[in-house]
Scaffold this motif. Structure first.
Motif, PDB file in Angstrom:
ATOM      1  N   GLY A  75      -6.864  23.165  57.519  1.00  0.00           N
ATOM      2  CA  GLY A  75      -6.845  22.054  58.461  1.00  0.00           C
ATOM      3  C   GLY A  75      -5.625  22.049  59.353  1.00  0.00           C
ATOM      4  O   GLY A  75      -5.236  21.002  59.879  1.00  0.00           O
ATOM      5  N   ARG A  76      -5.007  23.218  59.542  1.00  0.00           N
ATOM      6  CA  ARG A  76      -3.822  23.347  60.407  1.00  0.00           C
ATOM      7  C   ARG A  76      -4.160  24.260  61.598  1.00  0.00           C
ATOM      8  O   ARG A  76      -3.475  25.247  61.839  1.00  0.00           O
ATOM      9  N   VAL A  77      -5.205  23.904  62.334  1.00  0.00           N
ATOM     10  CA  VAL A  77      -5.668  24.768  63.421  1.00  0.00           C
ATOM     11  C   VAL A  77      -4.605  24.892  64.510  1.00  0.00           C
ATOM     12  O   VAL A  77      -4.322  25.991  65.004  1.00  0.00           O
ATOM     13  N   LYS A  78      -3.981  23.782  64.895  1.00  0.00           N
ATOM     14  CA  LYS A  78      -2.983  23.813  65.957  1.00  0.00           C
ATOM     15  C   LYS A  78      -1.779  24.674  65.562  1.00  0.00           C
ATOM     16  O   LYS A  78      -1.262  25.436  66.381  1.00  0.00           O
ATOM     17  N   GLU A  79      -1.349  24.533  64.317  1.00  0.00           N
ATOM     18  CA  GLU A  79      -0.215  25.338  63.852  1.00  0.00           C
ATOM     19  C   GLU A  79      -0.560  26.822  63.871  1.00  0.00           C
ATOM     20  O   GLU A  79       0.280  27.680  64.179  1.00  0.00           O
ATOM     21  N   GLY A  80      -1.813  27.152  63.511  1.00  0.00           N
ATOM     22  CA  GLY A  80      -2.228  28.552  63.527  1.00  0.00           C
ATOM     23  C   GLY A  80      -2.287  29.118  64.931  1.00  0.00           C
ATOM     24  O   GLY A  80      -1.880  30.262  65.175  1.00  0.00           O
ATOM     25  N   GLU A  81      -2.789  28.330  65.874  1.00  0.00           N
ATOM     26  CA  GLU A  81      -2.881  28.804  67.253  1.00  0.00           C
ATOM     27  C   GLU A  81      -1.507  28.917  67.899  1.00  0.00           C
ATOM     28  O   GLU A  81      -1.323  29.656  68.874  1.00  0.00           O
ATOM     29  N   ALA A  82      -0.522  28.189  67.379  1.00  0.00           N
ATOM     30  CA  ALA A  82       0.820  28.185  67.977  1.00  0.00           C
ATOM     31  C   ALA A  82       1.626  29.429  67.622  1.00  0.00           C
ATOM     32  O   ALA A  82       2.728  29.617  68.154  1.00  0.00           O
ATOM     33  N   ILE A  83       1.114  30.257  66.733  1.00  0.00           N
ATOM     34  CA  ILE A  83       1.842  31.472  66.340  1.00  0.00           C
ATOM     35  C   ILE A  83       1.767  32.473  67.487  1.00  0.00           C
ATOM     36  O   ILE A  83       0.697  32.956  67.852  1.00  0.00           O
ATOM     37  N   THR A  84       2.902  32.776  68.062  1.00  0.00           N
ATOM     38  CA  THR A  84       2.973  33.623  69.244  1.00  0.00           C
ATOM     39  C   THR A  84       3.401  35.035  68.888  1.00  0.00           C
ATOM     40  O   THR A  84       3.686  35.344  67.738  1.00  0.00           O
ATOM     41  N   LEU A  85       3.451  35.868  69.913  1.00  0.00           N
ATOM     42  CA  LEU A  85       3.871  37.254  69.720  1.00  0.00           C
ATOM     43  C   LEU A  85       5.315  37.310  69.215  1.00  0.00           C
ATOM     44  O   LEU A  85       5.646  38.152  68.386  1.00  0.00           O
ATOM     45  N   GLU A  86       6.170  36.415  69.736  1.00  0.00           N
ATOM     46  CA  GLU A  86       7.568  36.418  69.300  1.00  0.00           C
ATOM     47  C   GLU A  86       7.676  36.115  67.814  1.00  0.00           C
ATOM     48  O   GLU A  86       8.500  36.698  67.106  1.00  0.00           O
ATOM     49  N   VAL A  87       6.845  35.195  67.332  1.00  0.00           N
ATOM     50  CA  VAL A  87       6.854  34.850  65.905  1.00  0.00           C
ATOM     51  C   VAL A  87       6.402  36.043  65.082  1.00  0.00           C
ATOM     52  O   VAL A  87       6.970  36.358  64.034  1.00  0.00           O
ATOM     53  N   ARG A  88       5.396  36.763  65.572  1.00  0.00           N
ATOM     54  CA  ARG A  88       4.908  37.944  64.857  1.00  0.00           C
ATOM     55  C   ARG A  88       5.989  39.015  64.773  1.00  0.00           C
ATOM     56  O   ARG A  88       6.179  39.653  63.735  1.00  0.00           O
ATOM     57  N   ILE A  89       6.719  39.218  65.885  1.00  0.00           N
ATOM     58  CA  ILE A  89       7.797  40.198  65.874  1.00  0.00           C
ATOM     59  C   ILE A  89       8.897  39.774  64.922  1.00  0.00           C
ATOM     60  O   ILE A  89       9.470  40.592  64.194  1.00  0.00           O
ATOM     61  N   SER A  90       9.180  38.465  64.893  1.00  0.00           N
ATOM     62  CA  SER A  90      10.204  37.954  63.976  1.00  0.00           C
ATOM     63  C   SER A  90       9.803  38.182  62.533  1.00  0.00           C
ATOM     64  O   SER A  90      10.616  38.581  61.690  1.00  0.00           O
ATOM     65  N   MET A  91       8.532  37.942  62.214  1.00  0.00           N
ATOM     66  CA  MET A  91       8.047  38.174  60.854  1.00  0.00           C
ATOM     67  C   MET A  91       8.141  39.646  60.492  1.00  0.00           C
ATOM     68  O   MET A  91       8.553  40.016  59.402  1.00  0.00           O
ATOM     69  N   LEU A  92       7.739  40.496  61.426  1.00  0.00           N
ATOM     70  CA  LEU A  92       7.774  41.929  61.183  1.00  0.00           C
ATOM     71  C   LEU A  92       9.200  42.402  60.931  1.00  0.00           C
ATOM     72  O   LEU A  92       9.460  43.199  60.037  1.00  0.00           O
ATOM     73  N   PHE A  93      10.142  41.884  61.717  1.00  0.00           N
ATOM     74  CA  PHE A  93      11.538  42.297  61.570  1.00  0.00           C
ATOM     75  C   PHE A  93      12.116  41.825  60.237  1.00  0.00           C
ATOM     76  O   PHE A  93      12.755  42.584  59.520  1.00  0.00           O
ATOM     77  N   SER A  94      11.850  40.568  59.880  1.00  0.00           N
ATOM     78  CA  SER A  94      12.414  40.021  58.644  1.00  0.00           C
ATOM     79  C   SER A  94      11.799  40.661  57.414  1.00  0.00           C
ATOM     80  O   SER A  94      12.466  40.821  56.387  1.00  0.00           O
ATOM     81  N   THR A  95      10.536  41.069  57.494  1.00  0.00           N
ATOM     82  CA  THR A  95       9.878  41.680  56.343  1.00  0.00           C
ATOM     83  C   THR A  95      10.262  43.143  56.183  1.00  0.00           C
ATOM     84  O   THR A  95      10.528  43.617  55.083  1.00  0.00           O
ATOM     85  N   SER A  96      10.318  43.862  57.330  1.00  0.00           N
ATOM     86  CA  SER A  96      10.605  45.289  57.250  1.00  0.00           C
ATOM     87  C   SER A  96      12.049  45.572  56.896  1.00  0.00           C
ATOM     88  O   SER A  96      12.366  46.666  56.440  1.00  0.00           O
ATOM     89  N   ASN A  97      12.950  44.607  57.102  1.00  0.00           N
ATOM     90  CA  ASN A  97      14.356  44.817  56.791  1.00  0.00           C
ATOM     91  C   ASN A  97      14.667  44.671  55.311  1.00  0.00           C
ATOM     92  O   ASN A  97      15.780  44.951  54.873  1.00  0.00           O
ATOM     93  N   LYS A  98      13.733  44.206  54.523  1.00  0.00           N
ATOM     94  CA  LYS A  98      13.965  44.047  53.094  1.00  0.00           C
ATOM     95  C   LYS A  98      13.960  45.406  52.408  1.00  0.00           C
ATOM     96  O   LYS A  98      13.067  46.215  52.615  1.00  0.00           O
ATOM     97  N   LYS A  99      14.964  45.619  51.605  1.00  0.00           N
ATOM     98  CA  LYS A  99      15.095  46.900  50.925  1.00  0.00           C
ATOM     99  C   LYS A  99      14.081  47.000  49.798  1.00  0.00           C
ATOM    100  O   LYS A  99      13.881  46.050  49.043  1.00  0.00           O
TER     101      LYS A  99
END
Length: 527
Positions: free
Chosen positions: A289-313
Motif C-alpha cells: 500500500g505504498r504506491v507513491k513511495e515506490g514510484e518515487a524511487i529515482t535513478l539517483e536512489v538506485r545508484i545510491s543503493m548500488l554504491f552502498s551495497t557494492s562497497n560492502k566487503k
C-alpha cells in the motif's frame, strides 16, 4: 540511501512481509516433519524370531528363549524345539545351556502401535539394526551437502530460484520416497530430500535489519509447531508410506506459492540488475500500500543503493581464521554449534528409549519448547549471552550424563530427567543462533560456517547410538560430555550484551584489543 532505509520507506513490516513469511512458515512446519519423521517411520516394535507354521502364542516358549521378564528374545531361537519348557514356570526354566542360533525365518513384529515401518518392512533389526541410524545420518548428510552446494548456487542464480527448485525437489523426492522399492533407494531419496531442506529457507532480504529477529524467530517457532503436527498426523497414520506421502505432497503447493515471492532486490543490485530490482521494489511497495513511495524511487536512489551495497566487503572462510581474535571466536563457535546440534538431535531422534508412547513424548518435547525459549530470552536480557550459553550447555549435559547411569529398564526415571533436558536444549539452539549473529553480525560467512558445523553435529548424532553395543549408557555419556566441554569453552567468547555489534573483522580485532588492555589496566589498578 541504504537498502534497509529503502525497505522502511516501502513498508518493512507490511502486507508483503506478512504473506511471504506466513507461506514459508507453513512450509517450515511441514519441513520439520521431514527432519524428525523417523521417530515414527523408523520405529522399532517388539519382535522375535518367526516360527513357521506355529501360530499359537503359548508354543513360542518352546522355540524362542525368554528373558527374566518372560519376554521373548529378539534375535535368537533354539536350534531344536524345547517342548519341556512349556510345562515349566519361568523361574524353573534354565535355558542358559541350551543351544541357540540367529533367526532363520525372519521376524514376527508387534503391530499394535505401528502397522508398518521401514524397520518392519526391510527387517532392520538384530545384525541390520544399525541401518536405522544410518538412514537418519544419510538424511542429515544431505542437509549438509545442500548447505554447501545450494548456498553457492543461490548467490549465482538468485534466492527465489533456489527456493522454488528446493520446494519442487522436496515434493518430488518425498513423494517418491513413499514408493521406495528397497532400503537403498529409500536412503538415496532421503539424501535428496535432505539437500532440498537446506535450500528451502526463510528469506529475510525483504525485512529491515531491526525487524529480522521477529521474522527469524518464525523459523524456530515453525519447527516447534511442526513437532505437534507430526505427532498428530503420525498418531492417525501408522503406516510409514502413507505418512511419508502426507507430509510430502503439500510441498507441491509450496512450489506454486513460491512463484509469488519476489526475488531478492539486494541480490539483483549486487549482480548489476538494477532495472529488475526496481520492478521488484515497486511491486512490494504496491502490495504494502505504498504506491507513491515506490514510484518515487529515482535513478539517483538506485545508484545510491548500488554504491552502498557494492562497497560492502565480502568475507571468506579463510578470513575467519586470519586474525587471532576472530580465529579464537570462530574455533569456539565451531565447537558450540556442533555440540548443541549433536546433543539436540541425539535426544530428539531416540524417543523410544523412554518406554512410554512416542506420540506423547513428541508432544511433550514440543510443548516445553515455548517456555524454554521465553526462559532463554529472560536469561539473555538480564544475565548476558555468554553465561546463558554456558548454563544452557553444561546443565543439560550433566542431565544427559546422569541419565547414562540410570539402570536399564527404569523408564520413569529416564523420562523425568529427559524432560528437564528437553527444557534446556531447544532454548540453547535458539540462543546460539542469536549469539552467533551478534558475534559475526554483518559477516554472513561466519553464520554459514557455523551452520555447517551444526549439520556435522546432527549428522554424527545418530551414529553414536551404535556405541550401545559395547556398553549400555555409553552413547549418553558421549551426548552429555560434549555439551559440558562446549559450555566450558564458552568462557573464551566475548560478551555481546549491551555491546556495539561488529561491522568488520578489523573492528572486532580493535574492540577485543581494547577489552584486553582495559582488563590489564583494571588488574594493575587492583594490585
Amino acid at each position: 540511501m541504504g537498502f534497509s532505509d529503502l525497505l522502511d520507506r516501502i513498508g518493512g513490516l507490511g502486507r508483503y512481509q506478512f504473506i511471504s513469511t506466513s507461506l514459508m512458515a507453513i512450509s517450515g512446519i511441514i519441513m520439520a516433519s521431514h527432519t524428525i519423521m523417523q521417530n515414527f517411520s523408523a520405529a522399532v516394535p517388539d519382535h522375535h524370531c518367526r516360527i513357521p507354521n506355529k501360530t499359537i502364542p503359548t508354543l513360542l516358549k518352546a522355540f524362542v528363549p525368554h528373558d527374566a521378564k518372560n519376554k521373548p528374545l529378539r534375535c535368537l531361537q533354539f536350534t531344536e524345539p524345547q517342548w519341556h519348557l512349556l510345562f515349566l514356570n519361568q523361574s524353573q526354566a534354565d535355558t542358559s545351556e541350551l543351544q541357540t542360533e540367529p533367526c532363520r525365518h525372519g521376524w514376527t513384529y508387534n503391530r499394535q502401535e505401528f502397522s508398518e515401518t521401514i524397520v518392519t518392512e526391510w527387517d532392520l533389526v538384530c545384525d541390520l539394526r544399525h541401518l536405522k541410524q544410518m538412514s537418519q545420518t544419510v538424511f542429515m548428510g544431505g542437509v549438509l551437502a545442500g548447505a554447501l552446494i545450494l548456498g553457492g548456487l543461490s548467490d549465482k542464480f538468485g534466492r527465489r530460484k533456489i527456493l522454488t527448485f528446493s520446494y519442487l525437489k522436496l515434493a518430488v523426492s518425498g513423494t517418491c520416497t513413499a514408493f521406495s522399492p528397497s532400503f537403498s533407494i529409500f536412503c538415496l531419496l532421503r539424501f535428496i530430500a535432505g539437500m532440498a531442506t537446506s535450500g528451502a529457507v526463510l528469506i529475510l532480504e525483504w525485512t529491515p535489519i531491526k525487524s529480522r529477529t521477529i521474522f527469524g524467530t518464525t523459523a524456530s517457532v515453525s519447527f516447534t509447531i511442526g513437532q505437534f503436527v507430526l505427532a498428530g498426523i503420525s498418531y492417525g497414520i501408522r503406516d510409514w508410506r502413507t505418512l511419508q506421502l502426507v507430509i510430502s505432497v503439500p510441498f507441491f503447493f509450496s512450489f506454486f506459492c513460491s512463484w509469488w515471492i519476489s526475488e531478492s532486490a539486494r541480490w539483483q543490485i549486487i549482480h548489476k540488475k538494477s532495472d529488475e530490482a526496481l520492478k521488484q521494489i515497486k511491486r512490494v511497495a504496491r502490495i504494502n500500500g505504498r504506491v507513491k513511495e515506490g514510484e518515487a524511487i529515482t535513478l539517483e536512489v538506485r545508484i545510491s543503493m548500488l554504491f552502498s551495497t557494492s562497497n560492502k566487503k565480502i568475507y571468506t572462510v579463510i578470513d575467519l581464521f586470519r586474525t587471532p581474535c576472530m580465529r579464537r571466536t570462530t574455533l569456539c563457535l565451531m565447537i558450540l554449534w556442533c555440540a548443541t546440534s549433536f546433543g539436540f538431535y541425539g535426544l530428539l531422534m531416540d524417543m523410544q528409549r523412554f518406554g512410554v508412547s512416542v506420540f506423547l513424548v513428541q508432544v511433550i518435547f514440543g510443548a516445553i519448547d515455548f517456555p524454554a525459549k521465553a526462559f532463554c530470552i529472560f536469561l539473555m536480557t538480564f544475565i548476558g549471552r555468554r553465561i546463558t550459553q554456558a548454563v544452557l550447555l553444561i546443565l543439560p549435559g550433566l542431565l544427559v550424563l546422569a541419565n547414562a547411569f540410570v539402570p536399564y529398564g527404569e523408564h520413569n526415571c529416564v523420562f523425568v530427567i529427559s524432560v528437564f533436558q528437553g527444557w534446556y536444549l531447544p532454548s540453547d539452539r535458539f540462543h546460539w543462533v542469536i549469539f552467533t549473529k551478534q558475534l559475526f553480525y554483518t559477516m554472513q560467512t561466519g553464520m554459514g560456517f557455523g551452520s555447517t558445523m551444526a549439520r556435522v553435529g546432527s549428522m554424527t548424532a545418530p551414529m553414536v547410538m551404535m556405541l550401545e553395543d559395547y556398553l549400555y549408557g555409553l552413547p549418553l555419556m558421549v551426548y552429555g560430555a560434549l555439551p559440558v566441554i562446549a559450555g566450558i569453552i564458552t568462557v573464551f567468547l566475548p560478551e555481546t550484551r549491551n555491546m556495539p555489534l561488529p561491522d568488520t573483522i578489523e573492528y572486532v580485532e580493535a574492540q577485543r584489543g581494547q577489552d584486553q588492555k582495559g582488563g590489564q589496566n583494571r588488574n594493575g589498578l587492583h594490585l
